[in-house]
Design a protein around this motif. Structure first.
Motif, PDB file in Angstrom:
ATOM      1  N   VAL A  18      -0.298  14.422  11.096  1.00 19.35           N
ATOM      2  CA  VAL A  18       0.061  13.095  11.670  1.00 19.35           C
ATOM      3  C   VAL A  18       1.193  12.801  11.006  1.00 19.35           C
ATOM      4  O   VAL A  18       1.095  12.510   9.885  1.00 19.35           O
ATOM      5  N   TYR A  19       2.317  12.263  11.699  1.00 17.36           N
ATOM      6  CA  TYR A  19       3.515  12.109  11.041  1.00 17.36           C
ATOM      7  C   TYR A  19       4.003  10.485  11.080  1.00 17.36           C
ATOM      8  O   TYR A  19       4.834   9.959  10.653  1.00 17.36           O
ATOM      9  N   SER A  20       3.440   9.918  12.166  1.00 16.76           N
ATOM     10  CA  SER A  20       3.841   8.505  12.372  1.00 16.76           C
ATOM     11  C   SER A  20       2.519   7.434  12.836  1.00 16.76           C
ATOM     12  O   SER A  20       1.715   8.088  13.556  1.00 16.76           O
ATOM     13  N   LEU A  21       2.808   6.296  12.523  1.00 13.56           N
ATOM     14  CA  LEU A  21       1.669   5.380  13.038  1.00 13.56           C
ATOM     15  C   LEU A  21       2.154   3.914  13.347  1.00 13.56           C
ATOM     16  O   LEU A  21       3.141   3.558  12.743  1.00 13.56           O
ATOM     17  N   GLN A  22       1.487   3.166  14.230  1.00 18.54           N
ATOM     18  CA  GLN A  22       1.753   2.039  14.448  1.00 18.54           C
ATOM     19  C   GLN A  22       0.275   1.177  14.600  1.00 18.54           C
ATOM     20  O   GLN A  22      -0.752   1.808  14.978  1.00 18.54           O
ATOM     21  N   PHE A  23       0.272  -0.202  13.967  1.00 20.69           N
ATOM     22  CA  PHE A  23      -0.938  -0.799  13.987  1.00 20.69           C
ATOM     23  C   PHE A  23      -0.679  -2.263  14.380  1.00 20.69           C
ATOM     24  O   PHE A  23      -0.058  -2.960  13.641  1.00 20.69           O
ATOM     25  N   ASP A  24      -1.271  -2.953  15.390  1.00 20.03           N
ATOM     26  CA  ASP A  24      -1.170  -4.363  15.521  1.00 20.03           C
ATOM     27  C   ASP A  24      -2.162  -5.135  15.534  1.00 20.03           C
ATOM     28  O   ASP A  24      -2.241  -6.354  16.069  1.00 20.03           O
ATOM     29  N   GLY A  25      -3.135  -4.585  15.058  1.00 17.27           N
ATOM     30  CA  GLY A  25      -4.751  -5.365  14.740  1.00 17.27           C
ATOM     31  C   GLY A  25      -5.400  -4.918  15.887  1.00 17.27           C
ATOM     32  O   GLY A  25      -6.604  -5.310  15.501  1.00 17.27           O
ATOM     33  N   VAL A  26      -5.190  -4.677  16.951  1.00 17.91           N
ATOM     34  CA  VAL A  26      -5.882  -4.322  18.076  1.00 17.91           C
ATOM     35  C   VAL A  26      -6.071  -2.801  18.330  1.00 17.91           C
ATOM     36  O   VAL A  26      -6.907  -2.137  18.440  1.00 17.91           O
ATOM     37  N   PHE A  27      -4.923  -2.188  18.543  1.00 13.37           N
ATOM     38  CA  PHE A  27      -4.593  -0.711  18.712  1.00 13.37           C
ATOM     39  C   PHE A  27      -3.943  -0.188  17.289  1.00 13.37           C
ATOM     40  O   PHE A  27      -3.098  -0.659  16.791  1.00 13.37           O
ATOM     41  N   VAL A  28      -4.476   0.868  17.372  1.00  9.62           N
ATOM     42  CA  VAL A  28      -3.914   2.268  16.208  1.00  9.62           C
ATOM     43  C   VAL A  28      -3.229   3.147  17.016  1.00  9.62           C
ATOM     44  O   VAL A  28      -3.887   3.786  18.112  1.00  9.62           O
ATOM     45  N   VAL A  29      -1.953   3.493  16.879  1.00 19.26           N
ATOM     46  CA  VAL A  29      -1.047   4.423  17.757  1.00 19.26           C
ATOM     47  C   VAL A  29      -0.931   5.578  16.476  1.00 19.26           C
ATOM     48  O   VAL A  29      -0.132   5.079  15.551  1.00 19.26           O
ATOM     49  N   SER A  30      -1.335   6.765  16.970  1.00 19.60           N
ATOM     50  CA  SER A  30      -0.736   7.966  15.847  1.00 19.60           C
ATOM     51  C   SER A  30       0.147   8.844  16.747  1.00 19.60           C
ATOM     52  O   SER A  30      -0.125   9.228  17.731  1.00 19.60           O
ATOM     53  N   CYS A  70       1.836   8.756   6.416  1.00 17.98           N
ATOM     54  CA  CYS A  70       2.237   7.451   6.969  1.00 17.98           C
ATOM     55  C   CYS A  70       1.055   6.443   6.642  1.00 17.98           C
ATOM     56  O   CYS A  70      -0.237   6.993   6.816  1.00 17.98           O
ATOM     57  N   VAL A  71       1.600   5.051   6.673  1.00 21.05           N
ATOM     58  CA  VAL A  71       0.487   4.074   6.395  1.00 21.05           C
ATOM     59  C   VAL A  71       0.946   2.877   6.953  1.00 21.05           C
ATOM     60  O   VAL A  71       2.280   2.592   7.246  1.00 21.05           O
ATOM     61  N   GLN A  72       0.013   1.830   7.282  1.00 22.81           N
ATOM     62  CA  GLN A  72       0.088   0.634   8.040  1.00 22.81           C
ATOM     63  C   GLN A  72      -0.679  -0.475   7.187  1.00 22.81           C
ATOM     64  O   GLN A  72      -2.005   0.096   6.967  1.00 22.81           O
ATOM     65  N   TYR A  73      -0.437  -1.486   7.024  1.00 22.74           N
ATOM     66  CA  TYR A  73      -1.363  -2.614   6.432  1.00 22.74           C
ATOM     67  C   TYR A  73      -1.285  -3.936   6.944  1.00 22.74           C
ATOM     68  O   TYR A  73       0.115  -4.350   7.058  1.00 22.74           O
ATOM     69  N   ASP A  74      -2.209  -4.686   7.187  1.00 22.46           N
ATOM     70  CA  ASP A  74      -2.233  -5.823   7.956  1.00 22.46           C
ATOM     71  C   ASP A  74      -2.568  -6.869   7.047  1.00 22.46           C
ATOM     72  O   ASP A  74      -2.642  -8.336   7.523  1.00 22.46           O
ATOM     73  N   GLY A  75      -2.722  -6.909   5.922  1.00 19.85           N
ATOM     74  CA  GLY A  75      -3.312  -7.826   4.959  1.00 19.85           C
ATOM     75  C   GLY A  75      -4.800  -7.599   4.659  1.00 19.85           C
ATOM     76  O   GLY A  75      -5.306  -8.134   3.834  1.00 19.85           O
ATOM     77  N   VAL A 123       0.849  -1.170  -0.051  1.00 20.27           N
ATOM     78  CA  VAL A 123       0.200   0.042   0.092  1.00 20.27           C
ATOM     79  C   VAL A 123       0.751   1.228  -0.072  1.00 20.27           C
ATOM     80  O   VAL A 123       1.871   1.299   0.729  1.00 20.27           O
ATOM     81  N   SER A 124       0.725   2.141  -0.878  1.00 19.23           N
ATOM     82  CA  SER A 124       1.267   3.346  -1.126  1.00 19.23           C
ATOM     83  C   SER A 124       0.816   4.582  -0.587  1.00 19.23           C
ATOM     84  O   SER A 124      -0.497   4.583  -0.969  1.00 19.23           O
ATOM     85  N   GLY A 125       1.285   5.435  -0.018  1.00 14.20           N
ATOM     86  CA  GLY A 125       0.490   6.991   0.229  1.00 14.20           C
ATOM     87  C   GLY A 125       1.277   7.804  -0.440  1.00 14.20           C
ATOM     88  O   GLY A 125       2.534   7.934  -0.694  1.00 14.20           O
ATOM     89  N   SER A 126       0.493   8.903  -0.908  1.00 10.44           N
ATOM     90  CA  SER A 126       0.953  10.030  -1.786  1.00 10.44           C
ATOM     91  C   SER A 126       0.605  11.307  -1.069  1.00 10.44           C
ATOM     92  O   SER A 126      -0.530  11.376  -0.626  1.00 10.44           O
TER      93      SER A 126
END
Length: 662
Positions: free
Chosen positions: A494-506, A456-461, A425-428
């Motif tokens: 928003v400059y940074s993201l994390q995603f573990d399937g349960v929580f989104v952290v921005s 920023c982008v995160q993808y878990d499938g 996944v790409s973000g532009s």
């Protein structure tokens, strides 16, 4: 490195392991049947584990055990002693036959009370002179009490006989204090003429009159005779069970005690359990089987444990060679960094990517084709995907250097991407996200909804999470292209993201970090404490590490929102944190101050500076870092020409690398 060297700097510290002889050595000397103590062996596990106690009882043993074998034997001993005292109070001059009859009755009484005493042919609760092993001073039984010597004629009757039976010279170590005192022989003859209880009373008084050094001398003479290799006396399964309670370091020390202990301490299943307790995986063990010399009697799991501990020690204490320096990209900025296996890929604003060997440090090939600076990249095995200011993504084969696909679709700079499986996944800056199939090069989905650049982008499938300059975080269904949640609350980009399937952290320029529930879209916690832009984050097992332009790193529990540690103090960064990683319970942070610092994740304490550029503090910058269990790669340079643009590669698995080089 030999395993003995692995123990605290190579010193063979066996102070915590008794220097007992093996069973085979005892048999060769003919000493095994005569065991002069019956030790209670205690082995403790970790916290919360039960204490395991083993009493080692040999068949033909007369000597005093180191401890009583529980209250039952003590009660028997006291009962027998009381009976003897009553007998002693009878009129003197009784006939000897009557005394023998009493003794015979007493033998039958003891055998009836505890048949195991007769079966084992030993006194579990009395020493060679008949003294019970309960605490305090006790009166002793008369000489009429039955003795194992009546059953086993070879049993020693004095301590000197015991020393001879154990293969020691009767001439024990003497104190050099000149000629023996006058009257010594008379004193010894007098002592020998006394009865057993009289001797014990005299010894008690003598010990009370001795100085500490004199008691120590007695212990040095007596204690070695009471030591027995209880592990060798146990069945192998039980011996391994006892050893399983030892921590690995003590297990390695125990292996140096004797040949038989070493055989037990090499048990592969025993070391597999130790590796499991430390979280060392099967894959690590499989890799290390190749490192074990053919025919060597070394447990693969033990070798794995030692190797992993050595790597951990190298990380924490800095036992590494000088870092490899990989120079390239001229004086341009290295904007992105990836590595997989032994390949490192760096992307730069000079429009190129370079593929390096982590082992030799050589540039294997330069990937050319972009017409603008490379701003982001992802890597899996030998497949590399890059995004550029030329508005395209390119898929490369790192081994051949071939550009497999050029992905067209974005209308502005490709600023971020995330790879999962064979989809990326790409973000532009054109405000959209695109989902691509890396294998075919086809764009499968376009996600629209942001009103400013996607940063920023995160993808878990399944789900895509994106953050943008419109202050919003969005959660998408990748297949339906539907926006599931718009997470509003930030008041700046928003400059940074994390995603573990349960929580989104921005993380945002508004100085806050927000934790969101990915299912409901609700804000669970707002983490405050940073004073500037949160430039990078890492989330693993509900532990979040955040790096900020305020020069600090913070560790959070995302479930409670609590700040566990602030990584600062006298050794903190002196400028903005540019990148961070955490692995092996360690946190690595890079900064504009030209250093990479290592912190302990559990305690929050600074361990050391892993990298410190010569131009630190005067323009030298570490832009990016990437770490695995055994390597650290840093992209460094400067903005004012004080430091060359380069990569630094540090290897913490030194022994294996030396073998590969050889």
């Amino acid at each position: 490195m030999e395993e003995e060297d692995w123990i605290e700097g190579g010193e063979k510290d066996v102070s915590r392991v008794p220097s007992w002889k093996s069973r085979e050595e005892e048999e060769e000397e003919g000493n095994l049947p005569i065991s002069s103590s019956s030790p209670i062996c205690r082995v403790r596990g970790g916290e919360g584990e039960d204490e395991v106690r083993f009493a080692i009882v040999t068949v033909e043993e007369e000597s005093c055990p180191s401890e009583p074998f529980g209250t039952a034997h003590s009660e028997e001993a006291n009962q027998i002693t009381q009976t003897e005292e009553a007998e002693k109070r009878k009129e003197e001059g009784g006939e000897e036959e009557e005394e023998h009859s009493i003794n015979d009755d007493r033998e039958e009484e003891v055998e009836a009370t505890s048949p195991s005493l007769h079966q084992m042919k030993r006194k579990l609760d009395h020493g060679p002179d008949g003294r019970p092993f309960s605490s305090g001073k006790k009166h002793c039984k008369g000489s009429g009490y039955f003795s194992p010597s009546s059953l086993v004629q070879a049993t020693p009757t004095t301590f000197g006989d015991l020393r001879l039976a154990n293969g020691h010279s009767a001439q024990r170590r003497r104190i050099n204090s000149g000629p023996p005192p006058s009257g010594l022989q008379d004193w010894l003859l007098t002592f020998q003429a006394w009865s057993g209880p009289e001797r014990l009373l005299a010894l008690d008084e003598l010990i009370d009159s001795c100085e500490t050094s004199q008691v120590k001398h007695m212990m040095q003479v007596i204690e070695p005779q009471f030591q027995r290799d209880f592990i060798s006396l146990l069945p192998k399964e039980l011996a391994l069970y006892v050893l399983s309670f030892l921590p690995p370091r003590d297990l390695l020390q125990a292996a140096q005690t004797c040949r038989y202990w070493r055989i037990l301490a090499e048990d592969n299943l025993l070391w597999r359990e130790k590796c499991r307790e430390e979280g060392i995986s099967n894959s690590a063990s499989s890799r290390n089987r190749k490192c074990v010399r053919p025919g060597a009697a070394v447990s693969p799991w033990k070798w794995t444990y030692i190797r992993q501990h050595r790597i951990e020690n190298n990380w924490r204490k800095g036992d590494t060679q000088e870092p490899k320096v990989l120079k390239g990209h001229d004086d341009h900025v290295i904007t992105c960094l990836q590595f997989s296996g032994d390949l490192i890929v760096s992307g730069s604003d000079d429009n190129t990517l370079k593929v390096w060997s982590a082992i030799t440090g050589k540039c294997l090939r330069t990937l050319t084709g972009h017409t603008g600076g490379v701003w982001c990249s992802q890597m899996a095995a030998t497949t590399v995907i890059s995004g550029s200011t030329d508005r395209t993504l390119r898929v490369w084969d790192a081994e051949s250097g071939e550009c497999v696909h050029t992905l067209y679709g974005h209308t502005s700079t490709v600023r971020c991407m995330h790879l999962h499986g064979n989809r990326v996944v790409s973000g532009s800056r054109d405000t959209t996200l695109r989902l691509w199939d890396v294998t075919t090069g086809r764009c499968e989905h376009v996600l629209t909804g942001h009103v400013a650049a996607v940063r920023c982008v995160q993808y878990d499938g399944q789900r895509v999470v994106s953050g943008g300059y419109d202050y919003m975080v969005k959660v998408w269904d990748a297949e339906t292209e539907a926006c599931l949640h718009t997470l509003q609350g930030h008041t700046n980009r928003v400059y940074s993201l994390q995603f573990d399937g349960v929580f989104v952290v921005s993380g945002s320029l508004d100085t806050s970090i927000r934790v969101w529930d990915a299912e409901t879209g609700g804000c669970v916690h707002t983490l405050t404490g940073h004073q500037s832009l949160t430039s990078g984050m890492e989330l693993r097992d509900n532990v979040l590490v955040s790096g900020n332009a305020d020069s600090t790193v913070r560790v959070w529990d995302v479930r409670t929102g609590q700040c566990l540690h602030t990584l600062q103090g006298p050794n903190k960064h002196q400028s903005a944190v540019t990148c961070l990683q955490f692995c092996r319970g360690l946190v690595l942070s890079s900064s504009d101050d030209g250093t990479v610092k290592l912190w302990d994740l559990k305690t929050g304490s600074w361990l050391r500076d892993v990298v410190a550029l010569q131009s630190r503090g005067s323009g030298g910058v570490v832009w990016r870092i990437r770490a695995s269990d055994t390597r650290l790669v840093c992209a460094a340079g400067s903005r004012n020409g004080t430091e060359e643009t380069k990569l630094l590669v540090l290897d913490f698995d030194l022994d294996d690398r030396k073998k590969e080089t050889d």
